[in-house]
Scaffold this active site. Structure first.
Site, PDB file in Angstrom:
ATOM      1  N   ASP A 138     -57.697  14.660  -3.583  1.00 17.88           N
ATOM      2  CA  ASP A 138     -57.106  15.755  -4.361  1.00 17.88           C
ATOM      3  C   ASP A 138     -56.876  15.318  -5.814  1.00 17.88           C
ATOM      4  OD1 ASP A 138     -54.992  14.034  -3.898  1.00 17.88           O
ATOM      5  OD2 ASP A 138     -53.594  15.583  -3.233  1.00 17.88           O
ATOM      6  N   SER A 139     -57.214  14.060  -6.122  1.00 22.20           N
ATOM      7  CA  SER A 139     -57.239  13.616  -7.521  1.00 22.20           C
ATOM      8  C   SER A 139     -58.207  14.471  -8.333  1.00 22.20           C
ATOM      9  CB  SER A 139     -57.642  12.141  -7.613  1.00 22.20           C
ATOM     10  OG  SER A 139     -58.814  11.896  -6.851  1.00 22.20           O
ATOM     11  N   ASP A 178     -59.028  15.159   1.473  1.00 22.31           N
ATOM     12  CA  ASP A 178     -57.571  15.182   1.303  1.00 22.31           C
ATOM     13  C   ASP A 178     -57.004  16.541   1.666  1.00 22.31           C
ATOM     14  OD1 ASP A 178     -56.297  12.853   0.580  1.00 22.31           O
ATOM     15  OD2 ASP A 178     -56.711  13.092  -1.570  1.00 22.31           O
ATOM     16  N   LYS A 228     -57.291  13.325   5.170  1.00 16.82           N
ATOM     17  CA  LYS A 228     -56.280  12.355   4.746  1.00 16.82           C
ATOM     18  C   LYS A 228     -55.016  13.124   4.385  1.00 16.82           C
ATOM     19  CE  LYS A 228     -56.376   9.965   0.654  1.00 16.82           C
ATOM     20  NZ  LYS A 228     -55.129  10.445   0.008  1.00 16.82           N
ATOM     21  N   GLU A 272     -51.480   2.659  -1.541  1.00 18.32           N
ATOM     22  CA  GLU A 272     -51.639   2.869  -2.992  1.00 18.32           C
ATOM     23  C   GLU A 272     -50.454   2.285  -3.747  1.00 18.32           C
ATOM     24  OE1 GLU A 272     -52.713   6.802  -4.375  1.00 18.32           O
ATOM     25  OE2 GLU A 272     -52.390   6.219  -6.474  1.00 18.32           O
ATOM     26  N   GLU A 290     -50.796  12.444   2.939  1.00 17.08           N
ATOM     27  CA  GLU A 290     -49.845  11.498   2.357  1.00 17.08           C
ATOM     28  C   GLU A 290     -48.519  11.538   3.111  1.00 17.08           C
ATOM     29  OE1 GLU A 290     -49.339  12.100  -1.841  1.00 17.08           O
ATOM     30  OE2 GLU A 290     -51.502  11.972  -2.239  1.00 17.08           O
TER      31      GLU A 290
HETATM   32  O1  KIV Z   1     -56.737  11.690  -4.309  1.00 15.40           O
HETATM   33  C1  KIV Z   1     -57.301  10.588  -4.298  1.00 15.40           C
HETATM   34  O2  KIV Z   1     -58.321  10.373  -4.955  1.00 15.40           O
HETATM   35  C2  KIV Z   1     -56.715   9.534  -3.469  1.00 15.40           C
HETATM   36  C3  KIV Z   1     -57.255   8.152  -3.614  1.00 15.40           C
HETATM   37  C4  KIV Z   1     -57.021   7.642  -4.961  1.00 15.40           C
HETATM   38  C5  KIV Z   1     -56.782   7.251  -2.567  1.00 15.40           C
HETATM   39  O3  KIV Z   1     -55.837   9.798  -2.724  1.00 15.40           O
END
Ligand code: KIV
Length: 284
Positions: free
Chosen positions: A63-64, A102, A132, A201, A134
């Site tokens: 989600d970056s 994510d 994924k 992280e 968090e």
């Molecule tokens: O959102 C993302 O890119 C991430 C990674 C940096 C682990 O969670």
């Protein structure tokens, strides 16, 4: 919704022809604990996935992308629909790597059933193999709920960017005894709940080492030292697309310079009418 398409490749840049390779599986990555390091990078588009895929074991549709692609101030505003659109593109562009997507903020925290509904959409509509999410102890029940229902989960503890409003900064986690104990208990809770990989992280090296030695699943570090079972970076950071990057990023390219230089040369050639030249025109 199918993610397989027949395209006219004579007119499209997309190349949907699968290379003759077998895609890695979630159990095969899970089995890499303490063995050959897992190579992971983020990918948001089909073309970038095509370029990274032969070299990676895991492609994460992070989600970056909210910050990297959409210019958002944090990952908080990213939506599930956006993650699904990019997830499907990355699956179409990759043949070898496990693709994980994510779950964005707000799509899973309310309850295990909310998480299941969102994660099922991700798997069905993208073709990705895993999601994924968090969070630590508070998310353990959800990780177990998904894992037991056929949804492989990558956990993510330490610095959790979706919690930026509560954390107040993106600094590394684990300084001081209380924070150290919290990162450790979060990691153990998520690993024991059934996550098949655990992203660490922004975690102090000693803590990353301790977690890696004490959890059953592979750890994937980002700003968490070489003590982890694998590494991940945001691809655009590693390619040098941004001037400012966190301390843990190593730049393996200078893409910002390449883009600026190419745009400058193109602009000059358009302005002086030296582009298009003979080679780029249809004379007859
Ligand atoms: O959102 C993302 O890119 C991430 C990674 C940096 C682990 O969670």
């Amino acid at each position: 919704m199918s993610t397989t398409y027949q395209l006219d490749t004579a007119t499209s840049r997309a190349n949907p022809t699968p290379a003759p390779v077998k895609r890695l599986t979630v159990p095969s990555l899970r089995a890499r604990k303490g063995k050959e390091p897992i190579v992971a990078l983020t990918a948001y588009t089909a073309r970038m996935a095509q370029l990274l895929d032969p070299h990676c074991d895991l492609l994460l549709v992070g989600d970056s992308l909210g910050q990297v692609i959409y210019g958002l101030p944090s990952t908080v505003p990213v939506t599930l629909d956006t993650m699904i659109a990019h997830g499907a593109a990355v699956v179409r562009g990759s043949y070898r790597s496990v693709v994980a997507v994510d779950m964005p903020f707000g799509s899973y925290e309310a309850s295990p059933s909310q998480a299941f509904a969102s994660a099922a959409r991700v798997l069905k509509e993208t073709g990705a193999a895993a999601v994924k999410l968090e969070g630590g102890e508070a998310m353990a029940e959800t990780v177990a709920f998904l894992s037991m229902r056929g949804i492989p989960v990558v956990g993510h503890v330490g610095l959790t960017p979706q919690a930026i409003n509560a954390l107040g900064s993106y600094r590394a986690r684990g300084k001081g005894e209380a924070e150290r104990a919290k990162v450790l208990s979060d990691a153990h809770a998520i690993a024991e709940a059934g996550a098949f990989l655990l992203v660490l992280e922004g975690v102090l090296e000693l803590i990353a080492r301790e977690i890696t030695a004490s959890v059953g699943c592979p750890t994937i570090g980002i700003g968490a030292s070489a003590a982890c079972d694998g590494q991940i970076l945001v691809t655009e950071d590693m390619l040098g697309l941004f001037e400012r990057t966190p301390r843990f990023v190593k730049k393996y390219g200078a893409l910002a310079e390449v883009v600026k230089e190419a745009a400058k040369t193109y602009a000059e050639e358009v302005r002086t009418r030296s582009f298009p030249g003979e080679a780029q025109i249809y004379a007859s």
